[in-house]
Write an enzyme that holds these catalytic residues in place. Structure first.
Site, PDB file in Angstrom:
ATOM      1  N   ASP A 184       0.820  -1.210   0.000  1.00  0.00           N
ATOM      2  CA  ASP A 184       0.000   0.000   0.000  1.00  0.00           C
ATOM      3  C   ASP A 184       0.861   1.270   0.000  1.00  0.00           C
ATOM      4  O   ASP A 184       1.870   1.343   0.685  1.00  0.00           O
ATOM      5  CB  ASP A 184      -0.902  -0.051   1.244  1.00  0.00           C
ATOM      6  CG  ASP A 184      -2.045   0.927   1.178  1.00  0.00           C
ATOM      7  OD1 ASP A 184      -2.307   1.475   0.088  1.00  0.00           O
ATOM      8  OD2 ASP A 184      -2.690   1.137   2.221  1.00  0.00           O
ATOM      9  N   GLU A 298      -3.400  -0.337  -8.292  1.00  0.00           N
ATOM     10  CA  GLU A 298      -4.289   0.718  -7.808  1.00  0.00           C
ATOM     11  C   GLU A 298      -3.546   2.044  -7.888  1.00  0.00           C
ATOM     12  O   GLU A 298      -2.393   2.150  -7.476  1.00  0.00           O
ATOM     13  CB  GLU A 298      -4.717   0.450  -6.360  1.00  0.00           C
ATOM     14  CG  GLU A 298      -5.484   1.630  -5.755  1.00  0.00           C
ATOM     15  CD  GLU A 298      -6.356   1.246  -4.573  1.00  0.00           C
ATOM     16  OE1 GLU A 298      -7.182   0.334  -4.726  1.00  0.00           O
ATOM     17  OE2 GLU A 298      -6.203   1.851  -3.506  1.00  0.00           O
TER      18      GLU A 298
END
Ligand SMILES: [Zn+2]
Length: 516
Positions: A184, A298
């Site tokens: 992330d 992402e």
């Protein structure tokens, strides 16, 4: 580890015979005789695999008629009765990798084709069974391994630690439906390469440091001057495709039209061109290392100071497509406050309007998922997210699992909680350099005035949640305190899982994810 006791448990529950035969078997799902996780029992080529625990430590047990079972695993082999051999396999990195090879469902996979995905960040490496108890009741694919570089730094973990912790716990839970592993908020190539080498399946590329958000405050003349420095092909495309154009869009969520003045178009080009070029470079590395469709990319533009206007979102996705970059999800910074660990703060109507436009943009540009970052506890907007997206979204939570662990500590070990609370308040100035929160400190009652049985209630109070939410690194940095904290998690394992199940089910319910 009491080998004979684990062996006797398996024998008394007829699991040894079941492993050696073809007949179906389904041991009780909870901890059998306080030593064996029933949900972990698996059979493979006549061998039986199970996770066992004694006191606070866990191991993989392999039982076989073979004198040397589980060649790929390192551990201690002991001859048991009736011609069986037991192998005790410690939770090492090498054994976790061997487990992922032996049982492929313990390895992370791409979730690109799963419409509803849910990120369960776990800073402690103990929450996965609780997450899975919730996830298996809903039509959702969980991202179980998910940590940012900031979290890894503050907890002293690596992507490999995170993935291995999840691997063992997925096995313990007997969860075979597939999960994702999200590296992330990656900002540089070194971190991206490290994440790929570890086998993370989802890469969240954070463009915030290569974007130029300050441009929004510049005068048209300054923007023009910067715009003139951009490559000719970019300038030409911006003038032709965006300047003084209105783009009509249609998606399942409705229709919309987004207009760009010449200034808007130039501003977007100045703000985003270096970031978009960086995204293209990263995408090239992902393709080279993994091959097409073997990773979930992402794009994250949420950690900026100003909300992502729908026009900017549209510009970004179109320009990514021009550069050949395919995203599985994109995280805008939405209007309003998305502070960690508390509900949404802002204008619900405006959020709903803009969220619908963001969704239409996604639906009309390849139907990628809108990703909701800092999604922990945003209960008031969850129904809107579920309804407008029709269930196609990625919800990302991180600290809310940590807060459930803190709640467990407050309930079971009030003295330890009081110490943690004190550290959180003392170190708040440090935490504020890393996290944007604005807690109303005068609303947190003084600990001296609270009875032990009132402490857990602090986890229902927004400012206390916020302060504890960002304090994990400081609470865990003292080895003795960290040890005590983990002891509580291990001792009250079942209570911990139950709390997580309840909390995550509440999230999924409000997000309108259908039950299985
Ligand atoms: Zn984020």
């Amino acid at each position: 580890m009491n080998t004979l006791r684990a062996f006797a448990t398996l024998q008394s529950h007829n699991l040894l015979e079941a492993a050696a035969s073809d007949r179906a078997f389904s041991p009780a799902s909870d901890l059998i005789d306080g030593i064996l996780y029933g949900s972990s029992v698996q059979r493979r080529d006549g061998d039986l695999f199970a996770i066992i625990r004694e006191a606070n430590s866990k191991m993989l047990l392999i039982i076989s008629r073979d004198a040397n079972p589980g060649h790929d695993f390192t551990g201690t082999t002991i001859r048991a009765t009736d011609g069986y051999t037991c192998k005790f396999v410690p939770f090492t990195d090498g054994n976790a990798a061997a487990l992922r090879s032996a049982f492929s469902w313990t390895a992370p996979v791409s979730l690109a084709n799963r419409p509803t995905t849910f990120g369960c960040g776990d800073r402690l490496g103990r929450a996965t069974p609780g997450h899975l108890r919730a996830a298996r009741n809903f039509r959702v694919a969980p991202v179980l391994a998910q940590q940012s570089i900031r979290e890894l730094t503050l907890t002293g973990r690596t992507f490999n630690n995170v993935l291995n912790d999840v691997t063992w716990q997925v096995f313990q839970s007997g969860y075979t439906d597939g999960y994702g592993a999200d590296a992330d908020h990656l900002k540089n190539l070194d971190h991206i390469r490290a994440a790929l080498d570890t086998g993370m399946t989802m890469i969240t590329l954070d463009l915030s440091e290569v974007m130029r958000p300050a441009a929004i405050t510049w005068s048209p003349a300054e923007i023009k001057a910067q715009f003139d420095n951009l490559p000719a092909d970019v300038r030409q495309r911006v003038e032709n495709d965006y300047a003084n154009k209105t783009i009509s869009l249609q998606g399942r969520a409705g229709t919309t039209a987004i207009g760009f003045s010449r200034e808007d178009a130039r501003l977007c080009a100045v703000m985003y061109t270096p970031a978009l070029d960086f995204a293209r470079e990263v995408y090239g590395i992902l393709l080279a290392k993994r091959g097409a469709d073997n990773f979930d990319l992402e794009m994250s533009i949420d950690e900026t100071t100003t909300p992502t206007l729908p026009a900017h979102h549209l510009y970004i996705i179109r320009e990514l497509q021009v550069r050949g970059v395919k995203v599985v999800s994109l995280a805008p910074r939405f209007i309003g406050e998305f502070q960690k660990g508390i509900d949404y703060v802002g204008d619900m109507e405006e959020f709903t309007r803009q969220f619908q436009t963001h969704t239409i943009i996604a639906q009309s540009h390849g139907n990628y998922k809108i990703s909701v970052h800092s999604g922990s506890d945003k209960f008031s907007i969850f129904p809107v997210i579920g309804r407008i997206t029709g269930g196609k979204f990625h919800e990302k939570t991180a600290g809310t699992s940590w807060l459930e662990a803190v709640r467990l500590v407050a309930t079971q070990a009030p003295k330890l909680y009081r110490k943690c609370h004190k550290v959180a308040l003392e170190r708040l100035p440090d935490a504020l350099k890393l996290y944007h929160i604005t807690p109303q400190l005068d609303h947190i009652p003084s600990l001296g005035l609270l009875r032990d049985d009132e402490l857990a209630g602090l986890m229902d109070l927004a400012p206390a949640r916020q302060v504890l939410h960002v304090a994990y690194g400081y609470i865990l940095e003292d080895p003795a305190r960290k040890f005590e904290f983990f002891q509580v998690l291990d001792q009250f394992e079942e209570e911990h899982y139950k709390m997580l199940e309840k909390h995550f089910s509440h999230h999924m319910e409000l997000l309108q994810i259908p039950r299985r």
